[in-house]
Write a protein that holds these residues in place. Structure first.
Motif, PDB file in Angstrom:
ATOM      1  N   ASP A  91      39.988  43.747  25.004  1.00  0.00           N
ATOM      2  CA  ASP A  91      40.787  45.051  26.372  1.00  0.00           C
ATOM      3  C   ASP A  91      39.080  45.661  26.508  1.00  0.00           C
ATOM      4  OD1 ASP A  91      42.941  46.736  27.387  1.00  0.00           O
ATOM      5  OD2 ASP A  91      41.587  48.079  26.729  1.00  0.00           O
ATOM      6  N   SER A  93      37.618  49.145  27.798  1.00  0.00           N
ATOM      7  CA  SER A  93      37.850  50.530  28.377  1.00  0.00           C
ATOM      8  C   SER A  93      36.426  50.365  29.600  1.00  0.00           C
ATOM      9  CB  SER A  93      37.734  51.176  27.319  1.00  0.00           C
ATOM     10  OG  SER A  93      39.071  51.164  26.640  1.00  0.00           O
ATOM     11  N   TYR A  94      36.352  51.753  30.766  1.00  0.00           N
ATOM     12  CA  TYR A  94      36.087  51.685  31.438  1.00  0.00           C
ATOM     13  C   TYR A  94      36.184  52.895  32.562  1.00  0.00           C
ATOM     14  CZ  TYR A  94      39.267  49.406  34.803  1.00  0.00           C
ATOM     15  OH  TYR A  94      40.199  49.100  35.670  1.00  0.00           O
ATOM     16  N   LYS A  96      38.341  54.578  34.655  1.00  0.00           N
ATOM     17  CA  LYS A  96      38.881  54.018  36.267  1.00  0.00           C
ATOM     18  C   LYS A  96      39.195  54.841  36.484  1.00  0.00           C
ATOM     19  CE  LYS A  96      41.803  50.965  32.681  1.00  0.00           C
ATOM     20  NZ  LYS A  96      41.519  51.659  31.536  1.00  0.00           N
ATOM     21  N   GLN A 129      44.390  48.137  33.826  1.00  0.00           N
ATOM     22  CA  GLN A 129      43.606  47.014  32.322  1.00  0.00           C
ATOM     23  C   GLN A 129      43.020  45.696  32.785  1.00  0.00           C
ATOM     24  OE1 GLN A 129      47.328  46.838  29.366  1.00  0.00           O
ATOM     25  NE2 GLN A 129      45.792  46.916  28.003  1.00  0.00           N
ATOM     26  N   LYS A 157      37.548  46.632  22.818  1.00  0.00           N
ATOM     27  CA  LYS A 157      38.631  46.701  21.443  1.00  0.00           C
ATOM     28  C   LYS A 157      39.284  45.344  21.740  1.00  0.00           C
ATOM     29  CE  LYS A 157      42.108  49.221  20.016  1.00  0.00           C
ATOM     30  NZ  LYS A 157      43.036  49.962  19.725  1.00  0.00           N
TER      31      LYS A 157
END
Length: 257
Positions: A91, A93-94, A96, A129, A157
């Motif tokens: 996954d 993560s940024y 968004k 996502q 992750k």
């Protein structure tokens, strides 16, 4: 009769590699795991193996809907498990609220890390996502090196494969006629734009035939070909249904929305 005559000339290298894998499994009597293959390569491998009783194969890429999959070729005594495919799901993560990331950017960043495309499976992008699939042996390298996509700082992750986002494919059936089976002619009819514009799309590197970029406007399309056009989606040539009275080819295809 040569096996190559059933395939495109540019597929010869992969055919040789696939035949080598099959022979390896038969001679060593042990399973062989490939990198990620695109759907066309999976098709070629399946047809080369056919109904061979000495070797079997199974594809897996994380879920049924994904396109890119690893293949396990194995002798008849072996029972494959999902864990045999050594696949990791990540996954991303940024921020968004401030950044929109596109499939092309993500793939470009993964490639810029110096890793072969074959080490990555599908990249799944939704509004909420972003996930991607990679070969398990890349874990440490990816976690240590993937820190930015474009100007956005990101963290990745690893998730259990069961957490993969399930996407629904949306294909629309279409029947049309084309003056010839040349790539520019087929795309002109399918996209409903001029032949001149389709030629420009092809020569500027925006078109793939069976997941390989081509700049050949006169390449002949065949049944089963997948045509990907950047900005226009994708279509698959389901069947070539002969000629009309006006000497045009009638073709059936699926168009991805």
């Amino acid at each position: 009769m040569s096996i190559y005559q059933h395939f495109r000339p540019e597929e010869k290298d992969f055919i040789d590699q696939a035949v080598n894998w099959i022979d390896q499994v038969k001679n060593s009597y042990a399973p062989k795991l490939s990198d990620f293959l695109d759907p066309r390569q999976q098709e070629i491998l399946s047809s080369l193996l056919g109904n061979d009783s000495d070797a079997k194969l199974q594809f897996y890429g994380g879920s049924d809907f994904v396109e890119r999959k690893r293949v396990l070729i194995y002798p008849d005594y072996y029972s494959p498990e999902p864990s045999d495919f050594n696949i990791s799901l990540y996954d991303i993560s940024y921020p968004k609220k401030f950044v929109t990331l596109e499939h092309r950017q993500i793939l470009g960043t993964l490639m810029s890390l110096g890793v072969k495309r074959e080490k990555f499976g599908d990249i799944i992008v939704t509004e909420e996502q972003i996930q991607f699939i990679a070969a398990e042996e890349m874990d440490l390298y990816l976690v240590g090196n993937l820190e930015k996509i474009g100007s956005a700082s990101v963290t990745i992750k690893r998730l259990p494969i069961e957490n993969i986002i399930e996407l629904k494919e949306n294909w629309e059936e279409q029947v049309t006629t084309v003056s010839s089976l040349r790539l520019d002619s087929v795309l002109s009819s399918v996209l409903n734009i001029s032949r001149q514009k389709t030629q420009l799309l092809i020569t500027s590197g925006k078109v793939k035939v069976n997941f390989k970029q081509t700049d050949n406007v006169s390449e002949e399309c065949r049944e089963g070909d997948t045509l990907s056009i950047r900005g226009f989606g994708r279509c698959k040539l389901a069947s070539i249904d002969g000629k009309t009275k006006k000497d045009k080819w009638r073709i059936s295809l699926g168009r991805q929305k």
